[in-house]
Design a protein around this motif. Structure first.
Motif, PDB file in Angstrom:
ATOM      1  N   HIS A  42      19.516  27.740  38.480  1.00  0.00           N
ATOM      2  CA  HIS A  42      17.895  27.412  39.063  1.00  0.00           C
ATOM      3  C   HIS A  42      17.274  27.018  37.746  1.00  0.00           C
ATOM      4  CE1 HIS A  42      18.299  31.462  36.947  1.00  0.00           C
ATOM      5  NE2 HIS A  42      17.136  31.259  36.301  1.00  0.00           N
ATOM      6  N   LYS A  82      21.192  32.672  41.432  1.00  0.00           N
ATOM      7  CA  LYS A  82      21.941  33.074  40.041  1.00  0.00           C
ATOM      8  C   LYS A  82      22.854  31.905  39.875  1.00  0.00           C
ATOM      9  CE  LYS A  82      21.535  37.871  40.665  1.00  0.00           C
ATOM     10  NZ  LYS A  82      22.121  39.280  40.992  1.00  0.00           N
ATOM     11  N   SER A  83      23.443  31.211  40.828  1.00  0.00           N
ATOM     12  CA  SER A  83      24.419  29.884  40.463  1.00  0.00           C
ATOM     13  C   SER A  83      23.819  28.914  39.935  1.00  0.00           C
ATOM     14  CB  SER A  83      25.076  29.600  42.032  1.00  0.00           C
ATOM     15  OG  SER A  83      24.080  28.761  42.678  1.00  0.00           O
ATOM     16  N   ASP A  90      12.768  29.483  33.784  1.00  0.00           N
ATOM     17  CA  ASP A  90      11.489  30.096  33.952  1.00  0.00           C
ATOM     18  C   ASP A  90      10.976  30.405  35.525  1.00  0.00           C
ATOM     19  OD1 ASP A  90      11.120  30.849  31.554  1.00  0.00           O
ATOM     20  OD2 ASP A  90       9.963  29.160  31.137  1.00  0.00           O
ATOM     21  N   VAL A 118      19.851  26.957  34.664  1.00  0.00           N
ATOM     22  CA  VAL A 118      20.096  28.007  34.089  1.00  0.00           C
ATOM     23  C   VAL A 118      20.913  28.958  34.993  1.00  0.00           C
ATOM     24  CG1 VAL A 118      19.154  30.173  33.267  1.00  0.00           C
ATOM     25  CG2 VAL A 118      17.833  28.094  32.745  1.00  0.00           C
ATOM     26  N   LYS A 119      22.083  29.337  34.477  1.00  0.00           N
ATOM     27  CA  LYS A 119      22.822  30.319  35.310  1.00  0.00           C
ATOM     28  C   LYS A 119      22.777  31.731  34.851  1.00  0.00           C
ATOM     29  CE  LYS A 119      25.847  26.716  36.819  1.00  0.00           C
ATOM     30  NZ  LYS A 119      27.082  26.167  36.934  1.00  0.00           N
ATOM     31  N   LYS A 120      22.581  32.704  35.854  1.00  0.00           N
ATOM     32  CA  LYS A 120      22.598  34.133  35.567  1.00  0.00           C
ATOM     33  C   LYS A 120      23.896  34.782  36.021  1.00  0.00           C
ATOM     34  CE  LYS A 120      17.569  35.214  35.632  1.00  0.00           C
ATOM     35  NZ  LYS A 120      16.760  36.288  36.089  1.00  0.00           N
ATOM     36  N   ASN A 128      12.072  34.047  41.789  1.00  0.00           N
ATOM     37  CA  ASN A 128      12.792  33.858  42.791  1.00  0.00           C
ATOM     38  C   ASN A 128      12.253  34.917  43.838  1.00  0.00           C
ATOM     39  OD1 ASN A 128      15.747  35.182  43.970  1.00  0.00           O
ATOM     40  ND2 ASN A 128      15.022  33.370  44.468  1.00  0.00           N
TER      41      ASN A 128
END
Length: 125
Positions: free
Chosen positions: A54, A51-52, A57, A123-125, A60
């Protein structure tokens, strides 16, 4: 002569083991595979690390849960799986597990750390 043969056998064994774990690929080789839709990212870091930051698409599946969740990867059998971890410490064993199940595997050299060092997008979630 026997020492020479032993050295050659050790080299061949090490080379073969390296390939069984998934051939290492650079960030540019991995990006080329992804851009041609020939591969997908498989991130084996923990969910909090994923989440920090990646790759776009990326799938994980934490390293510790790979064996039990491997069936979820069957739909990607026709693609190359590029295994990503933090610095390369788990990619080899994950690659071996996947390779033993017949997947075409590559390992991102240097892991996500190398990706970040090259200032590539995440990309960060």
């Amino acid at each position: 002569m026997l020492v020479g043969i032993l050295v050659v056998l050790i080299y061949v064994y090490a080379w073969r083991e390296r390939l069984k774990n998934g051939r290492p690929v650079t960030t540019s080789e991995a990006t080329a595979l992804i851009n041609t839709d020939a591969a997908i990212w498989l991130d084996v870091r923990d969910a909090s690390e994923f989440k920090s930051g990646h790759m776009v698409d990326a799938i994980n599946i934490p390293h510790g849960k790979l064996a039990e969740q491997m069936d979820s990867l069957e739909k990607y059998r026709d693609k190359v799986l590029i295994v990503v971890d933090k610095m390369g410490q788990h990619a080899g064993s994950a690659g071996r597990q996947l390779g033993n199940k017949g997947f075409d595997v590559r390992r991102l050299s240097g892991g996500i750390s190398e990706w970040r060092n090259q200032s590539l997008p995440l990309v960060k979630k």
